[in-house]
Design an enzyme around this catalytic site. Structure first.
Site: not given
Ligand SMILES: CN(C)C(=N)NCCC[C@H](N)C(=O)O
Length: 277
Positions: A176, A270
């Site tokens: 991300h 996140c």
């Molecule tokens: C930066 N943000 C919002 C994130 N990186 N979010 C975490 C998401 C984690 C989840 N296990 C996934 O892989 O979607």
């Protein structure tokens, strides 16, 4: 020293409205990013404690924290930043790439509708909210490469009426945008160049020649998954190098321990969705 004479000498925090989701159902049961290892144990009570410390810190700093109830069966819902993108009171809903998170998009959107938000868009293309959309002043930086569909960038530009700059991520550990880049103020960012394609690195150099550049070590510690109110920068405790760089630029870095949530590939940013009026 690059552009140091142009840097703000007096920084001030501006109060924010934030949406968070307590990790009452937190677990790592599947793997959709390289940080997630379902065979390793997790501790939901510890995740909740660390999350409560973050939420308490935001409130001590003068920010308003709203809470959405977590749904059972979607353990990643704690990562509220993925739930939508909110700018000028307009809500672009999130459509998740992985089936394990699909239910979160409508759940977050329903929260906004119940709260009385009127300009709400259910998106046509996959986008993972503020995980890939970061607002810097009146511009939006938009990640793609792993999660958000690049066609979503035009959809976001049309909806918000703000310029959207697409950036391509190339390292799966930085899946991300907000794992590789953090917004510090309306004009300043910090980022890890190697997480981006050569073209996107050039765009970032052009747009932000004075940006703080993170070391490989700090980026690997998720140090860029940070929240800034213009003065206070909350970031993973372990990212010591970034904390020194932030201090040198006049910010107030605050290390936070969210190691339990890091097992799912998330940290400070996140967990935090900014509700921009
Ligand atoms: C930066 N943000 C919002 C994130 N990186 N979010 C975490 C998401 C984690 C989840 N296990 C996934 O892989 O979607």
């Amino acid at each position: 020293m690059e552009g140091i004479k142009d840097m703000p000498t007096h920084r001030a925090a501006t109060p924010r409205r934030l949406l968070m989701c307590p990790p009452r159902h937190f677990d790592v049961r599947y793997s959709i990013n390289p940080w997630m290892e379902p065979e390793k144990p997790t501790d939901t009570a510890l995740a909740l404690l660390q999350w409560e410390q973050l939420s308490g810190l935001f409130q001590e700093l003068g920010h308003a924290v709203e809470v959405i109830d977590p749904l059972p069966g979607v353990p990643d819902m704690v990562f509220a930043a993925n739930g939508a993108t909110v700018v000028d009171g307009k809500v672009l809903g999130a459509r998740f790439r992985h089936v394990q998170r699909t239910a979160e998009g409508p759940a977050y959107l329903q929260w906004f509708i119940q709260q009385g938000y009127r300009e709400v868009l259910w998106p046509e293309y996959v986008n993972e909210g503020e995980g890939d959309y970061l607002t810097v002043g009146r511009r939006i930086l938009a990640g793609t490469g792993f999660r958000t569909d690049p066609r979503s960038h035009a959809e976001a530009q049309e909806f918000f009426g703000l310029p959207v700059t697409g950036l391509t991520l190339v390292n799966p550990r930085h899946y991300h945008l907000d794992t590789a880049l953090a917004v510090l103020s309306d004009t300043e960012i910090m980022y890890y160049p190697a997480a981006f394609s050569p073209g996107s690195q050039a765009v970032l150099r052009e747009m932000f020649p004075d940006a703080i550049l993170a070391s490989h070590e700090d980026a690997a510690l998720f140090g860029l998954n940070a929240f800034s109110d213009g003065l206070n920068v909350l970031l993973p405790q372990a990212a010591q190098g970034l904390q020194k760089q932030l201090l040198a630029r006049g910010f107030n870095p605050i290390g936070v321990d969210l190691t339990e949530l890091l097992k799912a590939g998330g940290s400070v940013k996140c967990c935090t969705l900014e509700l921009r009026a």
